[in-house]
Design a protein around this motif. Structure first.
Motif, PDB file in Angstrom:
ATOM      1  N   THR A  68      21.816  91.815 -35.979  1.00 25.42           N
ATOM      2  CA  THR A  68      20.683  90.939 -35.699  1.00 25.42           C
ATOM      3  C   THR A  68      19.379  91.740 -35.754  1.00 25.42           C
ATOM      4  OG1 THR A  68      20.892  91.311 -33.317  1.00 25.42           O
ATOM      5  CG2 THR A  68      22.069  89.428 -34.258  1.00 25.42           C
ATOM      6  N   TYR A  72      17.719  86.832 -29.367  1.00 24.75           N
ATOM      7  CA  TYR A  72      18.060  85.412 -29.419  1.00 24.75           C
ATOM      8  C   TYR A  72      18.781  85.015 -28.134  1.00 24.75           C
ATOM      9  CZ  TYR A  72      19.846  80.971 -31.230  1.00 24.75           C
ATOM     10  OH  TYR A  72      20.116  79.634 -31.437  1.00 24.75           O
ATOM     11  N   GLN A  73      18.245  84.003 -27.464  1.00 25.55           N
ATOM     12  CA  GLN A  73      18.823  83.457 -26.235  1.00 25.55           C
ATOM     13  C   GLN A  73      19.136  84.551 -25.214  1.00 25.55           C
ATOM     14  OE1 GLN A  73      22.164  80.960 -27.284  1.00 25.55           O
ATOM     15  NE2 GLN A  73      20.841  79.339 -28.116  1.00 25.55           N
ATOM     16  N   GLU A  77      18.170  92.480 -29.892  1.00 29.11           N
ATOM     17  CA  GLU A  77      18.348  92.636 -31.336  1.00 29.11           C
ATOM     18  C   GLU A  77      19.302  93.797 -31.625  1.00 29.11           C
ATOM     19  OE1 GLU A  77      14.552  95.498 -32.327  1.00 29.11           O
ATOM     20  OE2 GLU A  77      14.218  93.322 -32.253  1.00 29.11           O
ATOM     21  N   THR A 241      24.387  77.740 -39.997  1.00 26.54           N
ATOM     22  CA  THR A 241      24.230  77.146 -38.669  1.00 26.54           C
ATOM     23  C   THR A 241      25.506  77.277 -37.853  1.00 26.54           C
ATOM     24  OG1 THR A 241      22.597  75.566 -39.504  1.00 26.54           O
ATOM     25  CG2 THR A 241      23.675  75.030 -37.422  1.00 26.54           C
ATOM     26  N   ALA A 244      25.898  80.887 -36.828  1.00 21.96           N
ATOM     27  CA  ALA A 244      24.887  81.243 -35.829  1.00 21.96           C
ATOM     28  C   ALA A 244      25.259  80.688 -34.463  1.00 21.96           C
ATOM     29  CB  ALA A 244      23.522  80.719 -36.265  1.00 21.96           C
ATOM     30  N   LYS A 248      26.047  83.345 -31.825  1.00 26.17           N
ATOM     31  CA  LYS A 248      24.812  83.379 -31.044  1.00 26.17           C
ATOM     32  C   LYS A 248      23.741  84.294 -31.659  1.00 26.17           C
ATOM     33  CE  LYS A 248      26.820  82.112 -26.593  1.00 26.17           C
ATOM     34  NZ  LYS A 248      28.107  81.666 -27.188  1.00 26.17           N
ATOM     35  N   ASP A 250      20.024  83.873 -34.355  1.00 25.16           N
ATOM     36  CA  ASP A 250      19.054  82.962 -34.960  1.00 25.16           C
ATOM     37  C   ASP A 250      19.510  82.590 -36.371  1.00 25.16           C
ATOM     38  OD1 ASP A 250      16.887  81.636 -36.044  1.00 25.16           O
ATOM     39  OD2 ASP A 250      15.395  83.011 -35.224  1.00 25.16           O
ATOM     40  N   GLU A 252      17.943  81.695 -38.838  1.00 22.63           N
ATOM     41  CA  GLU A 252      17.019  82.209 -39.851  1.00 22.63           C
ATOM     42  C   GLU A 252      17.086  83.726 -40.001  1.00 22.63           C
ATOM     43  OE1 GLU A 252      15.345  80.180 -41.806  1.00 22.63           O
ATOM     44  OE2 GLU A 252      16.297  78.524 -40.712  1.00 22.63           O
ATOM     45  N   ASP A 253      17.915  84.367 -39.177  1.00 28.37           N
ATOM     46  CA  ASP A 253      18.026  85.826 -39.214  1.00 28.37           C
ATOM     47  C   ASP A 253      18.934  86.242 -40.373  1.00 28.37           C
ATOM     48  OD1 ASP A 253      18.189  88.501 -38.770  1.00 28.37           O
ATOM     49  OD2 ASP A 253      18.826  88.370 -36.678  1.00 28.37           O
TER      50      ASP A 253
END
Length: 420
Positions: A68, A72-73, A77, A241, A244, A248, A250, A252-253
């Protein structure tokens, strides 16, 4: 139109001005010749690129995991994303996915058979990989569902591995050792789009158990049910999606989940070649028009030179229609014959080039199975295009002669007889 006297007169006029007729015809022949060359070359490049894409399924997609790049959440990273067998089940059940195979790579493996040995790559996979990567079975079979369910020690050898270990002897049913573990050879294959067939394929369940892979998968090879770039992007986003949500990160990552959508690449490349073909038609047609304009100019000179003759014809009763027909027929004759010569030479040259290309391709097939990148293939012009070009020539010949013919038809006999 079929009046023998008219044709004899046209031929006599052409013979009287041989050099002028030759140069006029040459400009038309060169135009159609270049059009055929450009179209053939464009087709050759397009066919070569398309065949490279066909080495794997055109609608193929590959996914691989990474790390990552954004938090995220609440999670930091630089987390490693690791695919598992559960991800294979999730992806396989998604709408729009046709074929799916997880892959677990085992590199640096020692393969041995009797006194022969070598280091090659072992790829553990599902049966669908054969269709995704267009793997050609030359003997035996590929991995099947029974191999997966029973975790059989089956192996499909790439042709280079087979040649090195078995030296042309029968391999099906024999056992090769991979890191001193015996595997039964069930097939020999060539890999799509490769010049070297140095991969061996094992059931993914077997590879995970034997080589301490647990439930780990490195990437996925898929085919998708899509006919357009938009549809393929929708399916790709569904997969992204789903992954992801499960891992868990993003959606778009792109660092967390890498992907390559071959259908999108293929369709975009083919659009470029369609644009190139249109550009080629514009260039070739422009060259042809230049030749036709030359014919029209020459026919204007012919009308000027024959003003007195045309006036005498009209004075003794020749109709404007017959005068127009005479000029038109001469123009059509020159453009049609010259254009046909250019057409035959152009298509003949491309057929000759195609013969040489196929000879080279056949020679390469003997050394690498016909794989490897292809830049140029089948640089010929379709018959329908050749017929269309011929009809275009006839129309162009009529058009080139029409303006001079109309000018000749308007000549008044009394003015023509006074012309010096």
């Amino acid at each position: 139109m079929f009046d023998l006297d008219i044709w004899q007169e046209i031929i006599a006029t052409i013979k009287k001005n041989k050099m002028r007729t030759f140069l006029t015809g040459f400009s038309v022949a060169w135009g159609i010749f270049m059009l055929m060359i450009l179209l053939g070359a464009g087709n050759g490049l397009s066919n070569g690129v398309a065949e490279n894409f066909m080495r794997d399924a055109v609608n193929a997609m590959w996914l691989w995991s990474g790390r990552t790049s954004v938090p995220y959440q609440g999670m930091k990273e630089n987390r490693e994303i690791r695919f598992t067998n559960a991800d294979y089940d999730v992806i396989s059940d998604l709408e729009g996915i046709d074929k799916a195979s997880g892959r677990y790579f085992i590199s640096g493996n020692l393969f041995s058979y009797n006194n022969e040995f070598g280091e090659y790559t072992a790829v553990t996979c599902h049966p669908d990989l054969k269709d995704v990567e267009s793997i050609e079975i030359t003997n035996g079979r590929f991995i099947n569902p029974v191999d997966i369910n029973q975790a059989r020690k089956s192996v499909v050898l790439g042709k280079d591995i087979y040649d090195a270990l078995f030296k042309g002897k029968e391999a099906i049913g024999e056992y090769v050792k991979i890191n001193n573990i015996p595997f039964k050879v069930v097939g020999i294959c060539r890999e799509g789009g490769s010049t070297r067939h140095r991969n061996a394929y094992l059931p993914v369940t077997t590879g995970q158990k034997v080589f301490n892979g647990a439930n780990r998968l490195h990437n996925f090879a898929l085919t998708i049910n899509a006919g357009s770039i938009e549809e393929s992007k929708v399916i790709e986003e569904k997969v992204r999606t789903a992954m992801a949500r499960k891992h868990k990160f993003d959606p778009e990552d792109r660092s967390a989940l890498g992907s390559y959508n071959k259908l999108e690449n293929y369709l975009e490349t083919m659009k470029i070649f369609q644009a190139i073909k249109i550009f080629i038609w514009i260039i070739g047609t422009g060259t042809l028009i230049a030749g036709v304009v030359g014919v029209s100019n020459i026919m204007l000179i012919v009308v000027k030179e024959r003003t007195k003759e045309i006036g005498i014809r009209k004075a003794i009763g020749a109709s404007p229609r017959s005068v127009v027909g005479l000029i038109l027929l001469e123009s059509i004759l020159i453009t049609t014959i010259a254009g046909y010569i250019g057409l035959v030479l152009g298509t003949g040259l491309m057929e000759g080039i195609n013969f040489l290309v196929e000879q080279q391709f056949a020679a390469s097939a003997g050394t690498n199975g016909g794989n490897g990148d292809i830049i140029f293939r089948n640089p010929t012009v379709d018959l329908n295009v050749a017929v269309s070009a011929t009809l275009l020539l006839i129309f162009s010949g009529a058009l080139a002669g029409y303006i001079p013919a109309k000018r000749a038809a308007r000549i008044k006999p009394i003015e023509a007889l006074r012309d010096e």
